[in-house]
Design a protein around this motif. Sequence first.
Motif, PDB file in Angstrom:
ATOM      1  N   ALA A  95       0.726  -1.199  -0.005  1.00 20.62           N
ATOM      2  CA  ALA A  95       0.033   0.108  -0.065  1.00 20.62           C
ATOM      3  C   ALA A  95       0.813   1.137  -0.063  1.00 20.62           C
ATOM      4  N   TRP A  96       1.651   1.469   0.959  1.00 18.79           N
ATOM      5  CA  TRP A  96       2.785   2.384   1.087  1.00 18.79           C
ATOM      6  C   TRP A  96       3.423   2.656  -0.296  1.00 18.79           C
ATOM      7  N   THR A  97       3.864   1.698  -1.015  1.00 16.09           N
ATOM      8  CA  THR A  97       4.802   1.698  -2.309  1.00 16.09           C
ATOM      9  C   THR A  97       3.921   2.178  -3.431  1.00 16.09           C
ATOM     10  N   GLY A  98       2.491   1.496  -3.452  1.00 17.64           N
ATOM     11  CA  GLY A  98       1.671   1.985  -4.418  1.00 17.64           C
ATOM     12  C   GLY A  98       1.209   3.665  -4.422  1.00 17.64           C
ATOM     13  N   TRP A  99       1.237   4.187  -3.265  1.00 17.25           N
ATOM     14  CA  TRP A  99       0.648   5.463  -3.040  1.00 17.25           C
ATOM     15  C   TRP A  99       1.894   6.387  -3.202  1.00 17.25           C
ATOM     16  N   ARG A 100       3.128   5.931  -2.708  1.00 16.37           N
ATOM     17  CA  ARG A 100       4.198   6.904  -3.155  1.00 16.37           C
ATOM     18  C   ARG A 100       4.677   6.794  -4.465  1.00 16.37           C
ATOM     19  N   LEU A 101       4.312   5.980  -5.285  1.00 12.99           N
ATOM     20  CA  LEU A 101       4.618   5.793  -6.770  1.00 12.99           C
ATOM     21  C   LEU A 101       3.564   6.642  -7.363  1.00 12.99           C
TER      22      LEU A 101
END
Length: 203
Positions: A161-167
């Motif tokens: 979730a964190w990786t996807g939102w930052r990207l």
Amino acid sequence: MPPCRMADAAASLPLFPLHGVLVPGAALDLRIFERRYLDMVGECGRNGSGFGVCLILEGNEAGAPATPVAFGTEAVIEDFGNTPEGLLSLRVRGRRRFHVLRTRVRDTGLVVADIEWRADAGASSRLRPEHALLAELLRRILLQVDAGHVDPDPALFDDAAWTGWRLAELLPLSMPQRQALLQLDDPHARLQFLLDGIAADPN
């Protein structure tokens, strides 16, 4: 997969429609000058609440009330000040996603929505092996854009979730692409959306 909703399903939220998409965790700078939004900020300050940011489907940011898309992100105020022109400036950060059930317009022109909060699907959002490339891409982007800042906890790069939102925040995506990511409840589906887009881009 059935819709994934948070336990506190029903709520009411004033909306700030924009020609942009705010995703959870992302920061956004706003200039506030219309009376309806100045009143909204004052109300949020008194109540300790946030407001909703939605992409505009039809209309403009100023003037007559715009028609927003049905999915947006709650914005919480982190800081405020004044611009050189004397306008109110805000630094907000995206928090929870929501789905608009219905809207109404106050006499001031402020759009208020009845909403349901959206939560990520699944009990675990640990990064899957097929998406490891995206975590490495994010590391490289953050090295460029966050030079001199505190490095994120390495464990966050294993969080889908964190990786996807930052990207979603940092990649040069179109507004429809960013909106499509916002509407997905599955963090792994968001990463696959990004991976498919990168694979399809000849550049």
